[in-house]
Motif scaffolding. Structure first.
Motif, PDB file in Angstrom:
ATOM      1  N   ARG A  45       0.851  -1.249  -0.169  1.00 34.39           N
ATOM      2  CA  ARG A  45       0.215   0.093   0.041  1.00 34.39           C
ATOM      3  C   ARG A  45       0.963   1.251   0.165  1.00 34.39           C
ATOM      4  O   ARG A  45       2.007   1.825   0.816  1.00 34.39           O
ATOM      5  CB  ARG A  45      -1.076  -0.358   1.346  1.00 34.39           C
ATOM      6  N   ASP A  46       1.009   1.834  -0.596  1.00 26.38           N
ATOM      7  CA  ASP A  46       1.348   3.127  -1.041  1.00 26.38           C
ATOM      8  C   ASP A  46       0.441   4.350  -1.067  1.00 26.38           C
ATOM      9  O   ASP A  46      -0.983   4.631  -1.655  1.00 26.38           O
ATOM     10  CB  ASP A  46       1.987   4.045  -2.044  1.00 26.38           C
ATOM     11  N   ALA A  47       0.670   4.909   0.909  1.00 24.71           N
ATOM     12  CA  ALA A  47      -0.366   6.038   1.269  1.00 24.71           C
ATOM     13  C   ALA A  47      -0.545   7.393   0.367  1.00 24.71           C
ATOM     14  O   ALA A  47      -1.371   8.301   0.683  1.00 24.71           O
ATOM     15  CB  ALA A  47      -0.499   5.649   2.387  1.00 24.71           C
ATOM     16  N   LYS A  48       0.508   7.525  -0.159  1.00 24.08           N
ATOM     17  CA  LYS A  48       1.010   8.867  -1.331  1.00 24.08           C
ATOM     18  C   LYS A  48       0.108   8.765  -2.310  1.00 24.08           C
ATOM     19  O   LYS A  48       0.522  10.105  -2.725  1.00 24.08           O
ATOM     20  CB  LYS A  48       2.410   9.288  -1.484  1.00 24.08           C
ATOM     21  N   GLN A  49       0.685   7.387  -2.803  1.00 25.05           N
ATOM     22  CA  GLN A  49      -0.517   7.537  -4.563  1.00 25.05           C
ATOM     23  C   GLN A  49      -2.019   8.352  -4.073  1.00 25.05           C
ATOM     24  O   GLN A  49      -2.540   8.025  -3.368  1.00 25.05           O
ATOM     25  CB  GLN A  49      -1.136   6.577  -4.677  1.00 25.05           C
ATOM     26  N   THR A  50      -1.723   9.639  -5.503  1.00 21.83           N
ATOM     27  CA  THR A  50      -2.801  10.377  -5.776  1.00 21.83           C
ATOM     28  C   THR A  50      -4.093   9.527  -5.937  1.00 21.83           C
ATOM     29  O   THR A  50      -5.205   9.901  -5.598  1.00 21.83           O
ATOM     30  CB  THR A  50      -3.267  11.876  -6.417  1.00 21.83           C
ATOM     31  N   ARG A  72      -3.174   2.698  -5.837  1.00 23.10           N
ATOM     32  CA  ARG A  72      -2.517   2.444  -3.960  1.00 23.10           C
ATOM     33  C   ARG A  72      -2.288   1.411  -3.564  1.00 23.10           C
ATOM     34  O   ARG A  72      -1.126   1.238  -2.457  1.00 23.10           O
ATOM     35  CB  ARG A  72      -3.981   3.881  -2.264  1.00 23.10           C
ATOM     36  N   ILE A  73      -2.588   0.355  -4.080  1.00 26.10           N
ATOM     37  CA  ILE A  73      -1.977  -0.983  -3.617  1.00 26.10           C
ATOM     38  C   ILE A  73      -1.791  -1.162  -5.390  1.00 26.10           C
ATOM     39  O   ILE A  73      -2.597  -1.425  -5.813  1.00 26.10           O
ATOM     40  CB  ILE A  73      -3.558  -1.853  -2.994  1.00 26.10           C
ATOM     41  N   LYS A  74      -0.949  -2.442  -4.892  1.00 24.49           N
ATOM     42  CA  LYS A  74      -0.372  -2.959  -6.004  1.00 24.49           C
ATOM     43  C   LYS A  74       0.432  -4.450  -5.668  1.00 24.49           C
ATOM     44  O   LYS A  74       0.720  -4.066  -4.468  1.00 24.49           O
ATOM     45  CB  LYS A  74       0.748  -2.169  -6.500  1.00 24.49           C
TER      46      LYS A  74
END
Length: 411
Positions: free
Chosen positions: A147-152, A157-159
Motif C-alpha cells: 500500500r502506497d498512502a502517498k499515491q493520489t 494505492r495498492i499493487k
C-alpha cells in the motif's frame, strides 16, 4: 557444500570465454556435479502476505502456478491471519526450468467513508512473476499487496509484488570431489578470468548496503510512526463523530417520543369528544324516536276516535226518521199572546215562540183567547187552561227541537 558453490561460480565465470574444448570440460564437470547430488528435487513454495491493517479485508484470492490454479484458503481465514510472517498457501515439486506465478486479489477497506477517503473502497489487482528453478533449489514466492498512502490515484494505492527467495535443498554425499576425467586439453590460450571484487570493494559495498539498510529502517520507522499517528487521529475523529451521531440520535428519539405522546394525547381527546358526540347523537335520536312514537300513537288514537265517531254518526244517520214537510205559509206558526186573567185582574201574557214542525208535519195553531167569565161563575177555568196551554206549548217546543237536531252519542 561450500566447495560445490565455488565450483559453480568458477563454471559460471569461465562460461563466457570458452572454446569447444573448454565447453566439453565444463559439460563433463556439470555432469559430475549432477551425479554428486542425490535426488535433487526442485520446488516452489507460494505464500501470501496480507495488508498489515485490520480494516483491509481480503474478499477474493486466486493464485496459479504455470496456469494451474492452486487451492486457496477461505477469505475469513486469510483476513484472520494474525501470525508473524506470510501465510503459507502451497508447496509443489516442479521440474527445473522456467516457471510463472499469477495472482489476482480483491481487497476491501471496511472503514467508514466518513473517516477515510479509502472507506468502503475495493481494489481488484493482479500481477505475475517469472523465475528459474534449478535442481536442488526451492524458490519461495511471497504474494504481497503493498500500500502506497502517498499515491493520489485511489485505485493505484495498492499493487502486487512478488519477492522471491531461492533456498538450496539438495544434499551432497561426503563432499569429496570426483576424479576428473582425463581429457587432453587443446593447446589454446585461456582468456583471463575475472577474479572478482577485492576486499576493499566488498567492504565498501557492505558499508553502502548497511547505510542503505539504516536509511530504509529509519524511513520505515518514520513511516510507521506517521501511519500510527494518522490512525490515532482517524480513530479520534471517528470516536467524536460516533459520539455526535449518538447524541443526535438520542435527541431525535426524545423528540419522536414527545411527538408520539402529544399525538397519543390528541387522539385520546378526539376519541373522547367523538364518544361524547356519539352519545349525544344517540340520546337525541332516542328522544326523537320516542317523540315520533308518541306522536304516531296519538295520531293513531285520533284516527281511531275519528273513525269511531264517523261510524256512530253514520249509524245514527241511518237510524234517524225522515224530515217533515214544511208548512204552507213558509214559516213556523207564531203563538199569539194569550192574556190570562188572574184573580187580581192582571192578565199573564205567554211569550210567543216560533214553533217547529213536528213529526206529523201539521202547523201548530194559536191558542184561542179565552173569554172573560164572571168571577161568580164556577172555578177559575181560565187560569187552569192557560197553565195547561203553556205546559203543552213547552212540551211541543222540546219535542220539535229534539226531532230537528242531529242525535249525539250522549242521547
Amino acid at each position: 557444500m561450500r566447495g560445490l558453490m565455488v565450483v559453480c561460480a568458477l563454471v559460471a565465470s569461465v562460461s563466457f570465454a570458452e572454446d569447444d574444448a573448454q565447453r566439453r570440460a565444463r559439460e563433463e564437470l556439470e555432469k559430475q556435479l549432477n551425479q554428486m547430488v542425490e535426488k535433487a528435487p526442485s520446488r516452489v513454495r507460494v505464500e501470501f502476505q496480507p495488508v498489515d491493517d485490520p480494516n483491509f479485508q481480503v474478499e477474493e484470492l486466486e493464485i496459479s502456478l504455470d496456469g494451474k490454479a492452486l487451492k486457496m484458503p477461505t477469505a475469513a481465514a486469510i483476513s484472520g491471519w494474525v501470525q508473524d510472517g506470510a501465510m503459507p498457501i502451497t508447496t509443489l515439486d516442479v521440474t527445473p526450468g522456467r516457471h510463472k506465478v499469477v495472482a489476482k486479489v480483491t481487497i476491501h477497506n471496511t472503514a467508514s467513508p466518513m473517516v477515510s477517503d479509502e472507506g468502503d473502497f475495493r481494489w481488484r489487482i493482479a500481477g505475475d512473476v517469472g523465475f528459474d528453478v534449478a535442481s536442488g533449489i526451492e524458490v519461495k514466492v511471497i504474494v504481497t499487496p503493498v500500500r502506497d498512502a502517498k499515491q493520489t490515484d485511489l485505485g493505484k494505492r495498492i499493487k502486487l509484488t512478488f519477492p522471491s527467495q531461492p533456498v538450496m535443498i539438495a544434499k551432497l554425499d561426503d563432499g569429496s570431489m570426483p576424479e576428473p576425467t582425463k581429457v587432453k586439453p587443446a593447446p589454446v590460450v585461456m582468456a583471463p578470468v575475472d577474479a572478482g571484487p577485492t576486499k576493499e570493494q566488498l567492504a565498501e559495498a557492505k558499508k553502502a548496503a548497511d547505510d542503505a539498510a539504516k536509511v530504509a529502517a529509519a524511513d520505515a520507522k518514520r513511516a510507521a510512526a506517521e501511519e500510527k499517528q494518522r490512525k490515532l487521529e482517524e480513530a479520534k475523529l471517528a470516536s467524536a463523530q460516533a459520539a455526535e451521531e449518538k447524541k443526535r440520535k438520542l435527541e431525535e428519539a426524545k423528540l419522536a417520543k414527545a411527538q408520539a405522546a402529544e399525538e397519543k394525547k390528541r387522539k385520546l381527546e378526539e376519541a373522547k369528544l367523538a364518544k361524547a358526540q356519539a352519545a349525544e347523537e344517540k340520546k337525541r335520536k332516542l328522544e326523537e324516536a320516542k317523540l315520533a312514537k308518541a306522536q304516531a300513537a296519538e295520531d293513531a288514537k285520533r284516527a281511531q276516535a275519528e273513525k269511531q265517531r264517523l261510524a256512530e254518526e253514520a249509524k245514527l244517520a241511518a237510524a234517524a226518521p225522515k224530515e217533515a214537510p214544511a208548512v204552507a205559509d213558509a214559516g213556523a206558526a207564531v203563538v199569539a199572546e194569550v192574556p190570562v186573567v188572574v184573580d187580581a185582574g192582571v192578565a199573564v201574557v205567554a211569550e210567543a215562540k216560533p214553533a217547529e214542525p213536528v213529526d206529523a208535519g201539521a202547523a201548530i195553531a194559536t191558542a184561542p183567547k179565552p173569554e172573560s167569565a164572571p168571577e161568580s161563575e164556577g172555578p177559575p177555568w181560565m187560569i187552569i187552561g192557560g197553565v195547561i196551554a203553556v205546559a203543552a206549548l213547552g212540551l211541543i217546543v222540546v219535542l220539535v227541537r229534539r226531532a230537528g237536531r242531529v242525535p249525539e252519542l250522549k242521547d
